[in-house]
Design an enzyme around this catalytic site. Structure first.
Site, PDB file in Angstrom:
ATOM      1  N   SER A  26       0.830  -1.216   0.000  1.00  0.00           N
ATOM      2  CA  SER A  26       0.000   0.000   0.000  1.00  0.00           C
ATOM      3  C   SER A  26       0.864   1.266   0.000  1.00  0.00           C
ATOM      4  CB  SER A  26      -0.966  -0.001   1.189  1.00  0.00           C
ATOM      5  OG  SER A  26      -0.278   0.076   2.409  1.00  0.00           O
ATOM      6  N   LEU A  76      10.814  -7.102   4.566  1.00  0.00           N
ATOM      7  CA  LEU A  76      11.011  -7.836   5.822  1.00  0.00           C
ATOM      8  C   LEU A  76      12.316  -8.612   5.901  1.00  0.00           C
ATOM      9  CD1 LEU A  76       7.390  -9.110   6.569  1.00  0.00           C
ATOM     10  CD2 LEU A  76       8.617  -7.187   7.600  1.00  0.00           C
ATOM     11  N   HIS A  79       8.675   2.830   9.387  1.00  0.00           N
ATOM     12  CA  HIS A  79       8.357   1.965  10.526  1.00  0.00           C
ATOM     13  C   HIS A  79       7.025   2.451  11.114  1.00  0.00           C
ATOM     14  CE1 HIS A  79       9.204  -0.693  13.894  1.00  0.00           C
ATOM     15  NE2 HIS A  79       8.773   0.266  14.692  1.00  0.00           N
TER      16      HIS A  79
HETATM   17  C1  GRF Z   1       3.800  -0.676   6.930  1.00  0.00           C
HETATM   18  O1  GRF Z   1       3.042  -0.631   8.105  1.00  0.00           O
HETATM   19  C2  GRF Z   1       5.210  -0.186   7.179  1.00  0.00           C
HETATM   20  O2  GRF Z   1       5.286   0.778   8.161  1.00  0.00           O
HETATM   21  C3  GRF Z   1       5.904  -1.433   7.639  1.00  0.00           C
HETATM   22  O3  GRF Z   1       5.341  -2.460   6.871  1.00  0.00           O
HETATM   23  C4  GRF Z   1       4.028  -2.093   6.466  1.00  0.00           C
HETATM   24  C5  GRF Z   1       3.979  -2.213   4.985  1.00  0.00           C
HETATM   25  O4  GRF Z   1       2.685  -2.040   4.485  1.00  0.00           O
HETATM   26  N1  GRF Z   1       7.331  -1.306   7.521  1.00  0.00           N
HETATM   27  P1  GRF Z   1       2.440  -2.060   2.923  1.00  0.00           P
HETATM   28  O5  GRF Z   1       3.078  -3.318   2.360  1.00  0.00           O
HETATM   29  O6  GRF Z   1       3.072  -0.820   2.336  1.00  0.00           O
HETATM   30  O7  GRF Z   1       0.947  -2.070   2.770  1.00  0.00           O
END
Ligand code: GRF
Length: 205
Positions: A13, A90, A109
């Site tokens: 997202s 990740l 984060h």
């Molecule tokens: C977000 O909450 C970001 O802060 C964290 O991982 C999530 C990723 O969300 N590091 P998306 O894949 O961008 O929807």
């Protein structure tokens, strides 16, 4: 054109939020690479649908599909990447890769660092820890990436009032909405050369 690579492992997202701001002309930049360790995640599917080149790294047990960080660095340097954005990526990035892109790798984060960060603090783990504590505010942090999880200099933060939430899920939803504002804002500042580092502090002009 200012060139960006976005690293993802999940829903994407934040990738979509940045892409939207590029498409509507708010950010003058181009996403030249999406990098992932998860070939089937939504973020990768989105990137393919909008014809952004996808590079799979450090995954898949097949050299046909997956490259290593050395090969990735060569590709990104050749592309003339100015900024690497970790948006829900990740995997820990090796130190020598980080050194090659010094002060050019940022991460978002979903909590107010330096609290609720570090190893194991990702996704819902963060929001559950925030919910289980007594804090009344949370919010996203954008920071430079160094070799320690969630440790690099903080670039920008936004505060989200969570004094009335009833669940960790609710915190996640509120913080994520604000991430979609904050991260594109920071990417825009980088693309305009408006991010200045002085000692341990980072200023956005
Ligand atoms: C977000 O909450 C970001 O802060 C964290 O991982 C999530 C990723 O969300 N590091 P998306 O894949 O961008 O929807």
């Amino acid at each position: 054109m200012y060139k960006i690579a976005i690293f993802v492992s999940g829903n994407g997202s934040n990738l979509v939020a940045i892409k939207n701001k590029i498409d509507d002309g708010t950010i003058e930049a181009e996403i030249v690479a999406v990098v992932s360790n998860k070939p089937e995640c939504n973020a990768v599917i989105f990137a393919k649908n909008v014809s952004v080149p996808v590079y799979l790294v450090d995954c898949c047990k097949s050299e046909d599909i997956s490259i290593d960080y050395k090969q990735l660095a060569e590709i990104l340097l050749k592309e003339g990447i100015s900024l690497i954005v970790l948006a829900g990526y990740l995997r820990k990035i090796p130190g020598n890769f980080i050194n090659l892109f010094s002060n050019r790798i940022i991460n978002i984060h979903p909590a107010l660092l330096p609290s609720f960060g570090g190893k194991g603090m990702y996704g819902m783990n963060v929001h559950r820890a925030v919910f289980d504590s007594s804090v009344q505010i949370s919010g996203p942090t954008v920071h430079f990436v160094d070799e320690v999880y969630d440790n690099g200099r903080i670039i920008a933060q936004k505060v989200v009032d969570i004094s009335d939430v009833k669940s960790a899920e609710e915190i996640k939803d509120r913080v994520l909405d604000v991430e979609h504002v904050l991260l594109p804002e920071v990417v825009k500042k980088f693309s305009e050369g408006k991010v200045k580092i002085q000692g341990n502090r980072v200023y956005l002009d």
